[in-house]
Write an enzyme that holds these catalytic residues in place. Structure first.
Site, PDB file in Angstrom:
ATOM      1  N   THR A 142       0.797  -1.232   0.000  1.00 16.46           N
ATOM      2  CA  THR A 142       0.000   0.000   0.000  1.00 16.46           C
ATOM      3  C   THR A 142       0.830   1.282   0.000  1.00 16.46           C
ATOM      4  OG1 THR A 142      -0.180  -0.412   2.370  1.00 16.46           O
ATOM      5  CG2 THR A 142      -2.094  -0.972   1.028  1.00 16.46           C
ATOM      6  N   GLY A 181      16.048  16.073   4.386  1.00 20.35           N
ATOM      7  CA  GLY A 181      16.323  14.658   4.140  1.00 20.35           C
ATOM      8  C   GLY A 181      16.521  14.464   2.647  1.00 20.35           C
ATOM      9  N   VAL A 182      16.175  13.277   2.175  1.00 21.50           N
ATOM     10  CA  VAL A 182      16.412  12.944   0.771  1.00 21.50           C
ATOM     11  C   VAL A 182      15.512  13.781  -0.147  1.00 21.50           C
ATOM     12  CG1 VAL A 182      16.347  11.074  -0.877  1.00 21.50           C
ATOM     13  CG2 VAL A 182      17.172  10.647   1.425  1.00 21.50           C
ATOM     14  N   ILE A 183      14.209  13.789   0.135  1.00 21.13           N
ATOM     15  CA  ILE A 183      13.282  14.563  -0.704  1.00 21.13           C
ATOM     16  C   ILE A 183      13.592  16.049  -0.582  1.00 21.13           C
ATOM     17  CG2 ILE A 183      10.848  15.244  -0.984  1.00 21.13           C
ATOM     18  CD1 ILE A 183      10.060  12.419  -0.207  1.00 21.13           C
ATOM     19  N   ASP A 311       7.112   0.393   0.101  1.00 21.64           N
ATOM     20  CA  ASP A 311       7.129   1.426   1.143  1.00 21.64           C
ATOM     21  C   ASP A 311       6.222   1.102   2.327  1.00 21.64           C
ATOM     22  OD1 ASP A 311       8.764   2.808  -0.582  1.00 21.64           O
ATOM     23  OD2 ASP A 311       7.625   4.681  -0.486  1.00 21.64           O
ATOM     24  N   HIS A 456      41.875   6.642 -17.649  1.00 23.44           N
ATOM     25  CA  HIS A 456      42.392   7.951 -17.265  1.00 23.44           C
ATOM     26  C   HIS A 456      42.052   8.973 -18.351  1.00 23.44           C
ATOM     27  CE1 HIS A 456      45.027  11.091 -15.819  1.00 23.44           C
ATOM     28  NE2 HIS A 456      45.520  11.195 -17.042  1.00 23.44           N
TER      29      HIS A 456
HETATM   30  C1  LIG Z   1       9.515  12.807  -4.179  1.00 19.47           C
HETATM   31  C2  LIG Z   1      10.002  11.371  -4.210  1.00 19.47           C
HETATM   32  C3  LIG Z   1      11.114  11.053  -4.970  1.00 19.47           C
HETATM   33  C4  LIG Z   1      11.561   9.736  -5.028  1.00 19.47           C
HETATM   34  N1  LIG Z   1      12.668   9.456  -5.784  1.00 19.47           N
HETATM   35  C5  LIG Z   1      13.133   8.194  -5.831  1.00 19.47           C
HETATM   36  C6  LIG Z   1      14.261   7.869  -6.647  1.00 19.47           C
HETATM   37  O1  LIG Z   1      14.841   8.726  -7.318  1.00 19.47           O
HETATM   38  N2  LIG Z   1      14.697   6.580  -6.664  1.00 19.47           N
HETATM   39  C7  LIG Z   1      14.086   5.614  -5.907  1.00 19.47           C
HETATM   40  O2  LIG Z   1      14.551   4.462  -5.936  1.00 19.47           O
HETATM   41  N3  LIG Z   1      13.011   5.883  -5.130  1.00 19.47           N
HETATM   42  C8  LIG Z   1      12.522   7.143  -5.084  1.00 19.47           C
HETATM   43  N4  LIG Z   1      11.415   7.426  -4.332  1.00 19.47           N
HETATM   44  C9  LIG Z   1      10.784   6.329  -3.570  1.00 19.47           C
HETATM   45  C10 LIG Z   1       9.865   5.474  -4.474  1.00 19.47           C
HETATM   46  O3  LIG Z   1       9.018   6.332  -5.204  1.00 19.47           O
HETATM   47  C11 LIG Z   1       9.049   4.534  -3.616  1.00 19.47           C
HETATM   48  O4  LIG Z   1       9.929   3.750  -2.830  1.00 19.47           O
HETATM   49  C12 LIG Z   1       8.182   3.581  -4.445  1.00 19.47           C
HETATM   50  O5  LIG Z   1       7.418   4.322  -5.345  1.00 19.47           O
HETATM   51  C13 LIG Z   1       7.269   2.760  -3.533  1.00 19.47           C
HETATM   52  O6  LIG Z   1       6.452   1.909  -4.303  1.00 19.47           O
HETATM   53  P1  LIG Z   1       5.240   1.118  -3.615  1.00 19.47           P
HETATM   54  O7  LIG Z   1       4.724   0.149  -4.600  1.00 19.47           O
HETATM   55  O8  LIG Z   1       5.648   0.615  -2.291  1.00 19.47           O
HETATM   56  O9  LIG Z   1       4.149   2.249  -3.326  1.00 19.47           O
HETATM   57  P2  LIG Z   1       3.152   3.036  -4.315  1.00 19.47           P
HETATM   58  O10 LIG Z   1       3.694   3.193  -5.681  1.00 19.47           O
HETATM   59  O11 LIG Z   1       2.773   4.259  -3.560  1.00 19.47           O
HETATM   60  O12 LIG Z   1       1.892   2.069  -4.423  1.00 19.47           O
HETATM   61  C14 LIG Z   1       0.988   1.868  -3.377  1.00 19.47           C
HETATM   62  C15 LIG Z   1      -0.410   1.783  -3.962  1.00 19.47           C
HETATM   63  O13 LIG Z   1      -1.296   1.269  -2.976  1.00 19.47           O
HETATM   64  C16 LIG Z   1      -2.549   1.932  -3.115  1.00 19.47           C
HETATM   65  N5  LIG Z   1      -3.269   1.770  -1.845  1.00 19.47           N
HETATM   66  C17 LIG Z   1      -2.944   2.266  -0.639  1.00 19.47           C
HETATM   67  N6  LIG Z   1      -3.804   1.851   0.304  1.00 19.47           N
HETATM   68  C18 LIG Z   1      -4.712   1.069  -0.335  1.00 19.47           C
HETATM   69  C19 LIG Z   1      -5.857   0.330   0.105  1.00 19.47           C
HETATM   70  N7  LIG Z   1      -6.223   0.310   1.390  1.00 19.47           N
HETATM   71  N8  LIG Z   1      -6.560  -0.359  -0.809  1.00 19.47           N
HETATM   72  C20 LIG Z   1      -6.195  -0.367  -2.122  1.00 19.47           C
HETATM   73  N9  LIG Z   1      -5.114   0.294  -2.580  1.00 19.47           N
HETATM   74  C21 LIG Z   1      -4.379   1.005  -1.697  1.00 19.47           C
HETATM   75  C22 LIG Z   1      -2.155   3.366  -3.455  1.00 19.47           C
HETATM   76  O14 LIG Z   1      -3.221   4.064  -4.078  1.00 19.47           O
HETATM   77  C23 LIG Z   1      -0.972   3.139  -4.391  1.00 19.47           C
HETATM   78  O15 LIG Z   1      -1.352   3.091  -5.733  1.00 19.47           O
HETATM   79  C24 LIG Z   1      10.909   8.719  -4.280  1.00 19.47           C
HETATM   80  C25 LIG Z   1       9.767   9.037  -3.523  1.00 19.47           C
HETATM   81  C26 LIG Z   1       9.309  10.348  -3.494  1.00 19.47           C
HETATM   82  C27 LIG Z   1       8.078  10.661  -2.691  1.00 19.47           C
HETATM   83  N1  LIG Z   2      16.763   9.638  -4.844  1.00 18.94           N
HETATM   84  C1  LIG Z   2      16.045   8.789  -4.149  1.00 18.94           C
HETATM   85  O1  LIG Z   2      16.272   7.578  -4.179  1.00 18.94           O
HETATM   86  C2  LIG Z   2      14.910   9.261  -3.314  1.00 18.94           C
HETATM   87  C3  LIG Z   2      14.404  10.534  -3.484  1.00 18.94           C
HETATM   88  C4  LIG Z   2      13.377  10.940  -2.658  1.00 18.94           C
HETATM   89  C5  LIG Z   2      12.848  10.069  -1.714  1.00 18.94           C
HETATM   90  N2  LIG Z   2      13.361   8.836  -1.582  1.00 18.94           N
HETATM   91  C6  LIG Z   2      12.860   7.914  -0.537  1.00 18.94           C
HETATM   92  O2  LIG Z   2      11.835   8.523   0.217  1.00 18.94           O
HETATM   93  C7  LIG Z   2      12.138   8.380   1.597  1.00 18.94           C
HETATM   94  C8  LIG Z   2      11.517   9.497   2.368  1.00 18.94           C
HETATM   95  O3  LIG Z   2      12.229  10.711   2.137  1.00 18.94           O
HETATM   96  P1  LIG Z   2      12.040  11.946   3.085  1.00 18.94           P
HETATM   97  O4  LIG Z   2      12.955  13.011   2.623  1.00 18.94           O
HETATM   98  O5  LIG Z   2      10.594  12.223   3.245  1.00 18.94           O
HETATM   99  O6  LIG Z   2      12.491  11.381   4.493  1.00 18.94           O
HETATM  100  P2  LIG Z   2      13.892  11.510   5.255  1.00 18.94           P
HETATM  101  O7  LIG Z   2      13.750  10.681   6.473  1.00 18.94           O
HETATM  102  O8  LIG Z   2      15.027  11.281   4.337  1.00 18.94           O
HETATM  103  O9  LIG Z   2      13.971  13.045   5.674  1.00 18.94           O
HETATM  104  C9  LIG Z   2      13.113  13.662   6.584  1.00 18.94           C
HETATM  105  C10 LIG Z   2      13.875  14.818   7.197  1.00 18.94           C
HETATM  106  O10 LIG Z   2      12.965  15.643   7.885  1.00 18.94           O
HETATM  107  C11 LIG Z   2      13.526  16.029   9.126  1.00 18.94           C
HETATM  108  N3  LIG Z   2      12.417  16.417   9.996  1.00 18.94           N
HETATM  109  C12 LIG Z   2      11.505  15.620  10.596  1.00 18.94           C
HETATM  110  N4  LIG Z   2      10.602  16.375  11.277  1.00 18.94           N
HETATM  111  C13 LIG Z   2      10.947  17.658  11.084  1.00 18.94           C
HETATM  112  C14 LIG Z   2      10.396  18.898  11.517  1.00 18.94           C
HETATM  113  N5  LIG Z   2       9.305  18.951  12.273  1.00 18.94           N
HETATM  114  N6  LIG Z   2      11.012  20.031  11.130  1.00 18.94           N
HETATM  115  C15 LIG Z   2      12.108  20.005  10.336  1.00 18.94           C
HETATM  116  N7  LIG Z   2      12.661  18.867   9.892  1.00 18.94           N
HETATM  117  C16 LIG Z   2      12.088  17.701  10.265  1.00 18.94           C
HETATM  118  C17 LIG Z   2      14.318  14.816   9.560  1.00 18.94           C
HETATM  119  O11 LIG Z   2      15.301  15.139  10.514  1.00 18.94           O
HETATM  120  C18 LIG Z   2      14.935  14.392   8.218  1.00 18.94           C
HETATM  121  O12 LIG Z   2      16.112  15.097   7.961  1.00 18.94           O
HETATM  122  C19 LIG Z   2      13.664   8.349   1.654  1.00 18.94           C
HETATM  123  O13 LIG Z   2      14.104   7.669   2.794  1.00 18.94           O
HETATM  124  C20 LIG Z   2      14.035   7.633   0.392  1.00 18.94           C
HETATM  125  O14 LIG Z   2      14.156   6.261   0.632  1.00 18.94           O
HETATM  126  C21 LIG Z   2      14.386   8.416  -2.375  1.00 18.94           C
END
Ligand SMILES: Cc1cc2nc3c(=O)[nH]c(=O)nc-3n(C[C@H](O)[C@H](O)[C@H](O)COP(=O)(O)OP(=O)(O)OC[C@H]3O[C@@H](n4cnc5c(N)ncnc54)[C@H](O)[C@@H]3O)c2cc1C
Ligand SMILES: NC(=O)c1ccc[n+]([C@@H]2O[C@H](COP(=O)([O-])OP(=O)(O)OC[C@H]3O[C@@H](n4cnc5c(N)ncnc54)[C@H](O)[C@@H]3O)[C@@H](O)[C@H]2O)c1
Length: 491
Positions: A142, A181-183, A311, A456
């Site tokens: 989910t 953080g990462v995002i 996730d 190199h």
């Molecule tokens: C801004 C951002 C940037 C990112 N960049 C990267 C990156 O560069 N590289 C990387 O590796 N990862 C990145 N990630 C992380 C990556 O996107 C996620 O780890 C991945 O998409 C998770 O996939 P999932 O299938 O677990 O979840 P999702 O793709 O969210 O799928 C979950 C699905 O479950 C459905 N659902 C939820 N609850 C229910 C329910 N009760 N009944 C029916 N359906 C339901 C939702 O509608 C959704 O479609 C990023 C994430 C964010 C937010």
């Molecule tokens: N390039 C990639 O692969 C990529 C890109 C984006 C996201 N992601 C995935 O999504 C996950 C979630 O990313 P994220 O950035 O949401 O989580 P994160 O845990 O990386 O960062 C959250 C940050 O928010 C801070 N924080 C928490 N509460 C706060 C508050 N009240 N005020 C100020 N700062 C606060 C934390 O100390 C931390 O630094 C990552 O762990 C990563 O696995 C991956």
């Protein structure tokens, strides 16, 4: 009266993990049902990996133009058309989403169900109020959602998360981004480079995914030089003023500040979507965050027929992890009760800032913990690993490209010399990290890695410097060589 369905495997969620689970489970000839509450298209394509990388690509291009003068190239006045930037982000994003939707469309209608699923009992799901599904095994896939303090809701539409950023039609003038953080780092740096005034405010001093303080401190110095960054912000008050938000805070020098911004972006972390699944109807073991405990090799929860992937688990929330976990969960759900441990890749994560950030294998913190617990091969000093490092400030190719900023730290196991992991902020970190992840998965020793070819002049020569340093510190080989100018200024 609701409709009744009986299936072998029910998968909740058609994101990356759910779709991977669907593919492996349906290959076994079982009756598989994919349940999705919508919207379709996966987090990755809709509001995650892809739109964020599209925004970063635009920012990189603006940055390259600004950097051009350093090479004697004068590109003239830089103009950023926010509407055009967002238009490209959204149209390319929509293209990626449509590809996912095409693949979901190819799944037969009898194997899909639209609606929100929740558990009624161990083998029964209620989907909205229209269908009751009974399944022999169930995969929870989910996903996760952004989380932030409840009282920020008073900011109304001035409070946004990543999803909202990718819906913008134009770039705002200013944002306060909470959570470096990462995002936060990816979005914050990109917006800054696209001309948005950014204040990045954190909590507790944490930055990015780092656990190695030396690399984290280096990154903090670098990002702080580019935009406002306080990783431990003291915010006194945050309230709405018309169409803006006023934030009162004390800066790191103890000076009180008040800023007005167009938006507050919450990038303060994500939580698994497991809290509305009716898990209380089950006797499922949960961790301290309320997420089902899962075996990372079988993706099985404490209830043998219920699996968790992507996730929704408290493992690493990354795309390739969601894919791997979904594949294993789907396979095991279909073969249940004969479950098997699935193949897991070495840990690899890349953050698309510039310089890029990457983590490979075991983190510094995990190795420290292993040492404290008296792990295998612990030395008299109490550690089980040695560290090697390289700076990119004087690295040949990085200087050529005027991208000579970065620090790479690599870890190796004492006695065996096995490569254990790395943390870095470095030019081309996405490529360095792949090389290292491949070496980690192949269980190579540092000495073996050093016998591999290095061209190199390339950034990888910086990696070789770090490995040589590590090899010397492992005391298994020769000490780091002095710079060999005849061999080329690569290291
Ligand atoms: C801004 C951002 C940037 C990112 N960049 C990267 C990156 O560069 N590289 C990387 O590796 N990862 C990145 N990630 C992380 C990556 O996107 C996620 O780890 C991945 O998409 C998770 O996939 P999932 O299938 O677990 O979840 P999702 O793709 O969210 O799928 C979950 C699905 O479950 C459905 N659902 C939820 N609850 C229910 C329910 N009760 N009944 C029916 N359906 C339901 C939702 O509608 C959704 O479609 C990023 C994430 C964010 C937010
Ligand atoms: N390039 C990639 O692969 C990529 C890109 C984006 C996201 N992601 C995935 O999504 C996950 C979630 O990313 P994220 O950035 O949401 O989580 P994160 O845990 O990386 O960062 C959250 C940050 O928010 C801070 N924080 C928490 N509460 C706060 C508050 N009240 N005020 C100020 N700062 C606060 C934390 O100390 C931390 O630094 C990552 O762990 C990563 O696995 C991956």
């Amino acid at each position: 009266m609701s409709k009744q369905l009986q299936v072998d495997v029910a998968i909740i969620g058609s994101g990356t993990a759910g779709l991977a689970a669907w593919r492996t489970a349906s290959k076994q000839g079982k009756k598989v049902l994919l349940i999705e509450s919508g919207p379709l298209g996966t987090t990755c394509a809709r509001v995650g990996c892809m739109p964020s990388k599209l925004l970063i690509a635009a920012a990189d291009s603006a940055h390259a133009v600004r950097q051009a003068t350093g090479f004697g190239v004068q590109p003239g006045k830089l103009t950023i058309d926010g509407k055009a930037v967002m238009q490209r982000v959204k149209s390319e994003r929509d293209r990626f989403v449509s590809l996912v939707i095409d693949s979901i469309d190819s799944i037969p209608a009898e194997n899909k169900l639209s609606g929100c699923a929740r558990f009624v009992d161990t083998n029964t799901l209620m989907v909205d109020e229209h269908t009751q599904v009974t399944a022999t095994s169930i995969v929870i896939a989910t996903g996760s959602r952004a989380t932030y303090p409840n009282d920020w809701q008073q900011l109304g539409d001035r409070l946004v998360i990543n999803d909202d950023v990718f819906a913008w039609d134009d770039l705002p003038k200013s944002v306060a981004l909470f959570g470096p953080g990462v995002i936060g780092l990816e979005l914050g740096q990109a917006l800054h480079r696209l001309g948005v005034k950014v204040w990045m405010l954190g909590r507790g001093g944490k930055l990015g995914p780092f656990t190695d303080e030396k690399v984290m401190d280096y990154a903090q110095t670098l990002f702080s030089a580019e935009f406002y960054l306080d990783t431990d912000a003291k915010v006194q008050r945050m309230h709405r003023v018309g169409e803006q938000v006023e934030i009162e805070f004390t800066d790191p020098e103890g000076v009180n500040e008040a800023i007005l911004v167009d938006y507050v972006i919450a990038a303060t972390g994500r939580r698994p979507n497991v809290d509305k699944l009716g898990l209380e109807a089950l006797d499922l073991a949960l961790d301290e965050k309320g997420t089902p405990v899962v075996d990372a090799h079988t993706m099985q929860t404490s209830m043998a027929h219920i699996f968790l992937a992507g996730d929704a688990s408290n493992l690493l929330p990354l795309l390739h992890e969601a894919n791997d976990q979904g594949r294993i969960a789907g396979d095991n759900a279909a073969r249940f009760p004969q479950v098997l441990p699935g193949f897991r890749h070495s840990t690899l994560s890349i953050v698309f800032t510039s310089p890029q950030i990457a983590m490979v294998g075991e983190s510094y913190q995990a190795l420290e913990l292993r040492s404290q617990q008296g792990g295998q091969h612990s030395s008299e000093s109490g550690t089980c690993f040695a560290v090697g490092e390289a700076s990119f400030e004087d690295q040949g190719r990085s200087r050529v490209m005027r991208r000579n900023q970065g620090l790479l730290r690599v870890y190796g196991e004492l006695v065996t010399g096995r490569f254990l992991g790395a943390e870095m902020i470095a030019p081309e970190a996405e490529h360095l990290a792949h090389l290292l992840a491949w070496a980690h998965q192949s269980e190579m020793t540092v000495a073996q890695m050093l016998t591999m070819p290095f061209y190199h002049p390339v950034v990888e020569e910086g990696l070789r410097t770090a490995l040589r340093d590590l090899n010397a510190n492992l005391k298994l080989g020769s000490a780091i060589e002095d710079r060999c100018m005849e061999c080329g200024v690569g290291d």
